[in-house]
Scaffold this motif. Structure first.
Motif, PDB file in Angstrom:
ATOM      1  N   LEU A  68      61.697  24.662  85.263  1.00  0.00           N
ATOM      2  CA  LEU A  68      62.372  24.901  86.547  1.00  0.00           C
ATOM      3  C   LEU A  68      61.715  26.054  87.303  1.00  0.00           C
ATOM      4  O   LEU A  68      61.536  25.993  88.522  1.00  0.00           O
ATOM      5  N   GLN A  69      61.353  27.124  86.570  1.00  0.00           N
ATOM      6  CA  GLN A  69      60.706  28.267  87.213  1.00  0.00           C
ATOM      7  C   GLN A  69      59.351  27.875  87.803  1.00  0.00           C
ATOM      8  O   GLN A  69      58.975  28.353  88.877  1.00  0.00           O
ATOM      9  N   GLN A  70      58.631  27.007  87.092  1.00  0.00           N
ATOM     10  CA  GLN A  70      57.341  26.542  87.605  1.00  0.00           C
ATOM     11  C   GLN A  70      57.532  25.733  88.878  1.00  0.00           C
ATOM     12  O   GLN A  70      56.765  25.864  89.842  1.00  0.00           O
ATOM     13  N   LYS A  71      58.592  24.898  88.908  1.00  0.00           N
ATOM     14  CA  LYS A  71      58.900  24.119  90.116  1.00  0.00           C
ATOM     15  C   LYS A  71      59.255  25.051  91.277  1.00  0.00           C
ATOM     16  O   LYS A  71      58.876  24.803  92.419  1.00  0.00           O
ATOM     17  N   LEU A  72      59.996  26.135  90.969  1.00  0.00           N
ATOM     18  CA  LEU A  72      60.383  27.103  91.995  1.00  0.00           C
ATOM     19  C   LEU A  72      59.150  27.783  92.589  1.00  0.00           C
ATOM     20  O   LEU A  72      59.048  27.966  93.806  1.00  0.00           O
ATOM     21  N   ILE A  73      58.198  28.145  91.721  1.00  0.00           N
ATOM     22  CA  ILE A  73      56.949  28.764  92.188  1.00  0.00           C
ATOM     23  C   ILE A  73      56.184  27.799  93.092  1.00  0.00           C
ATOM     24  O   ILE A  73      55.680  28.180  94.152  1.00  0.00           O
ATOM     25  N   ASN A  74      56.123  26.520  92.691  1.00  0.00           N
ATOM     26  CA  ASN A  74      55.433  25.507  93.500  1.00  0.00           C
ATOM     27  C   ASN A  74      56.108  25.312  94.855  1.00  0.00           C
ATOM     28  O   ASN A  74      55.438  25.170  95.878  1.00  0.00           O
ATOM     29  N   THR A  75      57.455  25.323  94.842  1.00  0.00           N
ATOM     30  CA  THR A  75      58.202  25.170  96.099  1.00  0.00           C
ATOM     31  C   THR A  75      57.963  26.353  97.028  1.00  0.00           C
ATOM     32  O   THR A  75      57.780  26.188  98.234  1.00  0.00           O
ATOM     33  N   THR A  76      57.934  27.568  96.455  1.00  0.00           N
ATOM     34  CA  THR A  76      57.670  28.767  97.262  1.00  0.00           C
ATOM     35  C   THR A  76      56.269  28.709  97.852  1.00  0.00           C
ATOM     36  O   THR A  76      56.061  29.093  99.012  1.00  0.00           O
ATOM     37  N   ALA A  77      55.315  28.213  97.074  1.00  0.00           N
ATOM     38  CA  ALA A  77      53.935  28.076  97.570  1.00  0.00           C
ATOM     39  C   ALA A  77      53.870  27.078  98.731  1.00  0.00           C
ATOM     40  O   ALA A  77      53.169  27.307  99.720  1.00  0.00           O
ATOM     41  N   LYS A  78      54.636  25.975  98.604  1.00  0.00           N
ATOM     42  CA  LYS A  78      54.689  24.990  99.698  1.00  0.00           C
ATOM     43  C   LYS A  78      55.303  25.610 100.949  1.00  0.00           C
ATOM     44  O   LYS A  78      54.847  25.365 102.064  1.00  0.00           O
ATOM     45  N   GLN A  79      56.360  26.425 100.734  1.00  0.00           N
ATOM     46  CA  GLN A  79      56.994  27.108 101.864  1.00  0.00           C
ATOM     47  C   GLN A  79      55.991  27.993 102.598  1.00  0.00           C
ATOM     48  O   GLN A  79      55.928  28.003 103.826  1.00  0.00           O
ATOM     49  N   ALA A  80      55.230  28.757 101.816  1.00  0.00           N
ATOM     50  CA  ALA A  80      54.238  29.664 102.404  1.00  0.00           C
ATOM     51  C   ALA A  80      53.188  28.875 103.184  1.00  0.00           C
ATOM     52  O   ALA A  80      52.755  29.293 104.264  1.00  0.00           O
ATOM     53  N   LYS A  81      52.797  27.706 102.643  1.00  0.00           N
ATOM     54  CA  LYS A  81      51.793  26.872 103.313  1.00  0.00           C
ATOM     55  C   LYS A  81      52.334  26.322 104.632  1.00  0.00           C
ATOM     56  O   LYS A  81      51.652  26.351 105.669  1.00  0.00           O
ATOM     57  N   VAL A  82      53.582  25.799 104.595  1.00  0.00           N
ATOM     58  CA  VAL A  82      54.211  25.268 105.808  1.00  0.00           C
ATOM     59  C   VAL A  82      54.371  26.365 106.850  1.00  0.00           C
ATOM     60  O   VAL A  82      54.121  26.166 108.039  1.00  0.00           O
ATOM     61  N   LEU A  83      54.779  27.551 106.393  1.00  0.00           N
ATOM     62  CA  LEU A  83      54.940  28.687 107.290  1.00  0.00           C
ATOM     63  C   LEU A  83      53.603  29.082 107.905  1.00  0.00           C
ATOM     64  O   LEU A  83      53.516  29.398 109.091  1.00  0.00           O
ATOM     65  N   GLY A  84      52.544  29.032 107.086  1.00  0.00           N
ATOM     66  CA  GLY A  84      51.200  29.342 107.578  1.00  0.00           C
ATOM     67  C   GLY A  84      50.771  28.357 108.660  1.00  0.00           C
ATOM     68  O   GLY A  84      50.192  28.755 109.679  1.00  0.00           O
ATOM     69  N   ASN A  85      51.087  27.057 108.451  1.00  0.00           N
ATOM     70  CA  ASN A  85      50.771  26.034 109.459  1.00  0.00           C
ATOM     71  C   ASN A  85      51.522  26.299 110.761  1.00  0.00           C
ATOM     72  O   ASN A  85      50.964  26.181 111.851  1.00  0.00           O
ATOM     73  N   SER A  86      52.809  26.660 110.611  1.00  0.00           N
ATOM     74  CA  SER A  86      53.629  26.956 111.789  1.00  0.00           C
ATOM     75  C   SER A  86      53.098  28.175 112.533  1.00  0.00           C
ATOM     76  O   SER A  86      53.059  28.204 113.763  1.00  0.00           O
TER      77      SER A  86
END
Length: 403
Positions: A68-86
């Motif tokens: 679950l923690q690994q999934k959370l890290i991956n989700t946070t990384a996706k958030q950062a990527k989406v935010l970077g695109n925005s």
């Protein structure tokens, strides 16, 4: 033409930004769900440790938390990527607005200079009076009026673009702060993950002392699990034969002969792939589908026909879709397996202690089927869940939402 191009550019930019915002909201919801699951897992781990259960039990529980923690890290990384695109989209808008502002200001400054040179009322009057005829005088008067209106419109446009530029700059500032926060959260999550992995390794080292005993226990459970799976396979074939007999087909025992109603139900089930609810209200995936190394002894490869979900005392199994109970079978240990048919799809729910349904019952989505058996030693209620299409076993993880 240039104005139409600008309008198109503004519209496409706003649509892209809206899509990025929507993705960001979805990722935030996914992140909140994972954090809640990790919180539940931490509570369960505390219970396990406080009861001084075996290290093996704690390791299995801890493995679920690490995943679950690994999934959370991956989700946070996706958030950062989406935010970077925005942020990139917003920066493009800022750069475009700055260029437009520069052009507007240059044009406006040029107009002001020309207006200053011809500012006197006398020069305006002379401009009109020097006309060769009335029509020319009228056109000159219209020109002066249009020129004055154009100046006013350009001044208003400069004000509007200045405000728009300020808004984009504010958004960028907020997004930069959010990205810094996400990076800090990700770093903290990684540290927690490393901490859990070290604790798990410590427990695994303790377990190695009783390796032979643990391997024997794993093999015993594997044997029991295989026996249950063989029984379920047999029950599925019997259910197919019984259903086909009702519609006059006595030879086919591997595929359901579907009535128009059953075919429609099967299509509905299939169309909901990836969106079906969990077969428990709250739980954690502790065994995946297919071949995998055992979490306690990687040298032992286990093969699971379904999944296992760990929950708490009193947890209830529930149907993932509309259907009909085709069978309820009791095992030698006193627990039951409930089989529900959804056209040519079948779902099975094993390790049920208290059964609330019977053969032939019409079942709705999320309807409670029974209470899952609670193991006092492990401190868990484990549901074994399988999905079939006819006699083919399917991976439930690709059918259940957020699994």
């Amino acid at each position: 033409m240039f104005k139409y191009f600008l309008c198109f550019l503004l519209l496409s930019t706003s649509l892209s930004w809206g899509q990025e915002e929507d993705r960001q909201r979805k990722l935030e919801a996914e992140k909140a769900r994972l954090q809640e699951e990790i919180r539940q897992q931490e509570q369960q781990l505390k219970k396990e440790k406080s009861k001084e259960k075996s290290a093996a039990t704690v390791v299995v529980q801890q493995m679920a938390k690490i995943n679950l923690q690994q999934k959370l890290i991956n989700t946070t990384a996706k958030q950062a990527k989406v935010l970077g695109n925005s942020m990139y989209i917003n920066q493009v808008s800022v750069n475009r607005l700055k260029k437009e502002m520069e052009v507007l200001k240059e044009d406006y400054a040029e107009m002001i200079v020309k207006s200053y040179k011809s500012r006197s009322e006398q020069s305006k009057a002379m401009f009109l009076l020097s006309s060769e005829n009335f029509l020319q005088a009228y056109k000159r008067a219209q020109y002066m009026k249009q020129y004055s209106n154009f100046r006013r419109m350009q001044g208003e446009e400069i004000k509007a673009k200045t405000l728009q530029l300020e808004q984009f700059n504010t958004k960028l500032q907020v997004q930069k702060q959010e990205k810094v926060k996400l990076i800090a959260e990700s770093e903290k999550e990684k540290q927690e993950l490393e901490k859990e992995k070290k604790e798990q390794q410590r427990l695994l080292n303790l377990i190695k002392k009783d390796k032979n005993k643990i391997i024997a226990e794993i093999k015993k459970k594997q044997k029991e699990s295989k026996a249950i799976e063989r029984q379920i396979d047999r029950l599925i074939r019997e259910a197919i034969a019984a259903a086909n007999k009702k519609v006059g087909n006595t030879t086919n025992t591997t595929t359901f002969v579907l009535t128009p109603e059953a075919k429609e139900l099967a299509n509905d089930f299939k169309s909901n792939r990836g969106r079906l609810p969990w077969p428990v209200e709250k739980g954690l995936l502790t065994k995946k589908f297919g071949r995998q190394p055992h979490p306690l002894e990687p040298s032992i490869i286990i093969e699971s026909s379904g999944i296992e979900i760990s929950s708490e005392r009193g947890a209830k199994a529930r149907s993932i879709f509309t259907g009909e109970v085709s069978d309820v079978q009791m095992a030698s240990n006193g627990t039951a397996t409930i089989i529900i048919r959804h056209g040519d799809y079948t779902t099975t729910y094993s390790n049920i202690e208290k059964v609330f349904v019977k053969k032939g019952d019409k079942i709705s989505t999320k309807e409670v089927l029974g209470e899952i058996h609670f193991n006092n030693f492990t401190g868990k209620a484990i549901l074994k869940f399988l999905i079939f299409q006819n006699t083919t076993k399917l991976n439930p993880q690709s059918w259940i939402i957020n699994m």
